[in-house]
Design an enzyme around this catalytic site. Sequence first.
Site, PDB file in Angstrom:
ATOM      1  N   MET A  59     -16.395  62.022  65.480  1.00 17.22           N
ATOM      2  CA  MET A  59     -15.143  62.923  64.878  1.00 17.22           C
ATOM      3  C   MET A  59     -15.175  62.765  63.327  1.00 17.22           C
ATOM      4  O   MET A  59     -13.927  63.110  62.812  1.00 17.22           O
ATOM      5  CB  MET A  59     -14.043  62.419  65.609  1.00 17.22           C
ATOM      6  CG  MET A  59     -14.178  62.583  67.064  1.00 17.22           C
ATOM      7  SD  MET A  59     -12.617  62.848  68.139  1.00 17.22           S
ATOM      8  CE  MET A  59     -11.926  61.233  67.886  1.00 17.22           C
ATOM      9  N   TYR A 116     -14.750  61.104  59.261  1.00 15.69           N
ATOM     10  CA  TYR A 116     -13.953  60.025  58.576  1.00 15.69           C
ATOM     11  C   TYR A 116     -14.994  58.713  58.793  1.00 15.69           C
ATOM     12  O   TYR A 116     -14.469  57.838  59.300  1.00 15.69           O
ATOM     13  CB  TYR A 116     -12.707  59.472  59.225  1.00 15.69           C
ATOM     14  CG  TYR A 116     -11.591  59.053  57.819  1.00 15.69           C
ATOM     15  CD1 TYR A 116     -11.283  59.823  57.056  1.00 15.69           C
ATOM     16  CD2 TYR A 116     -11.338  57.869  57.890  1.00 15.69           C
ATOM     17  CE1 TYR A 116     -10.557  59.329  55.910  1.00 15.69           C
ATOM     18  CE2 TYR A 116     -10.741  57.281  57.191  1.00 15.69           C
ATOM     19  CZ  TYR A 116     -10.213  57.930  56.105  1.00 15.69           C
ATOM     20  OH  TYR A 116      -9.293  57.207  55.176  1.00 15.69           O
ATOM     21  N   GLY A 155     -19.789  51.545  60.533  1.00 18.12           N
ATOM     22  CA  GLY A 155     -20.310  51.552  61.989  1.00 18.12           C
ATOM     23  C   GLY A 155     -20.912  52.983  62.412  1.00 18.12           C
ATOM     24  O   GLY A 155     -22.009  52.973  63.035  1.00 18.12           O
ATOM     25  N   HIS A 156     -20.379  53.964  62.017  1.00 18.58           N
ATOM     26  CA  HIS A 156     -20.984  55.362  62.127  1.00 18.58           C
ATOM     27  C   HIS A 156     -22.438  55.397  61.565  1.00 18.58           C
ATOM     28  O   HIS A 156     -23.500  55.421  62.087  1.00 18.58           O
ATOM     29  CB  HIS A 156     -20.138  56.738  61.773  1.00 18.58           C
ATOM     30  CG  HIS A 156     -18.883  56.859  62.299  1.00 18.58           C
ATOM     31  ND1 HIS A 156     -17.708  56.427  61.578  1.00 18.58           N
ATOM     32  CD2 HIS A 156     -18.455  56.979  63.544  1.00 18.58           C
ATOM     33  CE1 HIS A 156     -16.712  56.743  62.544  1.00 18.58           C
ATOM     34  NE2 HIS A 156     -17.199  57.197  63.568  1.00 18.58           N
ATOM     35  N   LYS A 167     -18.714  49.858  70.485  1.00 20.00           N
ATOM     36  CA  LYS A 167     -17.215  49.771  70.233  1.00 20.00           C
ATOM     37  C   LYS A 167     -16.292  50.379  71.109  1.00 20.00           C
ATOM     38  O   LYS A 167     -15.384  49.838  71.549  1.00 20.00           O
ATOM     39  CB  LYS A 167     -16.982  50.432  68.820  1.00 20.00           C
ATOM     40  CG  LYS A 167     -15.767  51.013  68.396  1.00 20.00           C
ATOM     41  CD  LYS A 167     -14.712  49.735  67.965  1.00 20.00           C
ATOM     42  CE  LYS A 167     -13.546  50.135  67.337  1.00 20.00           C
ATOM     43  NZ  LYS A 167     -12.829  51.413  67.939  1.00 20.00           N
ATOM     44  N   ASP A 168     -16.795  51.605  71.595  1.00 18.69           N
ATOM     45  CA  ASP A 168     -16.016  52.304  72.816  1.00 18.69           C
ATOM     46  C   ASP A 168     -16.771  52.278  74.005  1.00 18.69           C
ATOM     47  O   ASP A 168     -17.591  52.847  74.431  1.00 18.69           O
ATOM     48  CB  ASP A 168     -15.919  53.956  72.523  1.00 18.69           C
ATOM     49  CG  ASP A 168     -15.338  53.874  71.011  1.00 18.69           C
ATOM     50  OD1 ASP A 168     -14.207  53.820  71.234  1.00 18.69           O
ATOM     51  OD2 ASP A 168     -15.902  54.236  70.114  1.00 18.69           O
ATOM     52  N   SER A 202     -12.020  54.619  62.516  1.00 16.75           N
ATOM     53  CA  SER A 202     -11.490  55.601  61.625  1.00 16.75           C
ATOM     54  C   SER A 202      -9.774  55.344  61.613  1.00 16.75           C
ATOM     55  O   SER A 202      -9.044  55.792  60.722  1.00 16.75           O
ATOM     56  CB  SER A 202     -11.778  57.277  61.993  1.00 16.75           C
ATOM     57  OG  SER A 202     -13.150  56.990  62.251  1.00 16.75           O
TER      58      SER A 202
HETATM   59  P1  AMP Z   1     -15.653  58.401  66.625  1.00 13.04           P
HETATM   60  O1  AMP Z   1     -16.092  59.023  65.191  1.00 13.04           O
HETATM   61  O2  AMP Z   1     -14.716  57.487  66.546  1.00 13.04           O
HETATM   62  O3  AMP Z   1     -15.591  59.411  67.859  1.00 13.04           O
HETATM   63  O4  AMP Z   1     -17.098  57.631  66.850  1.00 13.04           O
HETATM   64  C1  AMP Z   1     -18.448  58.244  66.874  1.00 13.04           C
HETATM   65  C2  AMP Z   1     -19.301  57.226  67.393  1.00 13.04           C
HETATM   66  O5  AMP Z   1     -19.342  56.042  66.575  1.00 13.04           O
HETATM   67  C3  AMP Z   1     -18.882  56.631  68.921  1.00 13.04           C
HETATM   68  O6  AMP Z   1     -20.377  56.523  69.471  1.00 13.04           O
HETATM   69  C4  AMP Z   1     -18.479  55.419  68.498  1.00 13.04           C
HETATM   70  O7  AMP Z   1     -18.564  54.359  69.694  1.00 13.04           O
HETATM   71  C5  AMP Z   1     -19.278  54.898  67.498  1.00 13.04           C
HETATM   72  N1  AMP Z   1     -18.278  53.895  66.466  1.00 13.04           N
HETATM   73  C6  AMP Z   1     -17.091  53.818  66.141  1.00 13.04           C
HETATM   74  N2  AMP Z   1     -16.768  52.813  65.624  1.00 13.04           N
HETATM   75  C7  AMP Z   1     -17.707  51.915  65.653  1.00 13.04           C
HETATM   76  C8  AMP Z   1     -18.273  50.711  65.139  1.00 13.04           C
HETATM   77  N3  AMP Z   1     -17.101  49.836  64.558  1.00 13.04           N
HETATM   78  N4  AMP Z   1     -19.417  50.131  65.260  1.00 13.04           N
HETATM   79  C9  AMP Z   1     -20.216  50.936  66.041  1.00 13.04           C
HETATM   80  N5  AMP Z   1     -20.021  52.033  66.415  1.00 13.04           N
HETATM   81  C10 AMP Z   1     -18.797  52.696  66.105  1.00 13.04           C
END
Ligand code: AMP
Length: 273
Positions: A30, A32, A36-37, A147-148, A184
Amino acid sequence: MDIIRSLETMHALALGWRARGKKVGFVPTMGYLHRGHTTLIELMRQRCEILVVSIYVNPLQFGPSEDLSRYPRDPEGDRTRCEGAGCDILFMPDNLYPPDFRTTVSVGGVTTRWEGAERPTHFQGVATVVCRLFGLVQPTVAMFGEKDFQQFTVLQSMARDLAMGIEIVPGPLVRDHDGLALSSRNVYLSPTDRQRALSLHRALYLMRDHPSPVAAERVAAGRAALDCDHLDYLAIVDPDTLEPVERVDRELRAIATARYGGTRLLDNVALSP
Ligand code: AMP
């Protein structure tokens, strides 16, 4: 790196890759983007020939009182980070759903507890958007962060149950220098709350390192170490079913969600006996 906004262009490209037998890796996000990303993107780079990253803030996975309209965005920074991490195609649609969109994807069992109980429409929104993105991108392999943790389990179940033929791979949870899980949403935290939020991973580590085989004793120790405004849940669960366990006698997960001010933070650690 090419940036694609049109759904038709994305799909036509994907069908071309498929016809040529290319191994396509996919990391949906999503935006930002943080380390991690970019860690997931860099790891996926090593597993595929063509690497697609998507950025789309999916309205379907936000509840009515959640932070959709103020979800943080940084398209320019995201573009630079994706390019630096080895992305070939950055798919950034303005809208993913046509006006007559009428399908939802609902995964049973593993969606009922934890995030599913706190956010009743959340996983349906996640499964639906990922299913649609899979249709447009046609990946061979997709990576989701641990993380999720529950989200990973839900999407792995979806891909398996619907025989999508897409390999779903976990990416490691990446933490900040002081242990806070990168998110984020950390940008919402006040300096005081960010400091207090360190108690979340410390509580989970304490549960991991606790000597007792009784899960309830470890949970009680974690709860006592936690400094938050509201604890949504803290539990030790089976990593496949996400059901709580009584004894720490095999590989398990300690999972937690707590609120600091108006911000919900998720974290988890692996446990072994
Ligand atoms: P999001 O943009 O928050 O929807 O996350 C996109 C992807 O990045 C999802 O697969 C999350 O699990 C992963 N993600 C978010 N934060 C982290 C993190 N700290 N470490 C590893 N993967 C992450």
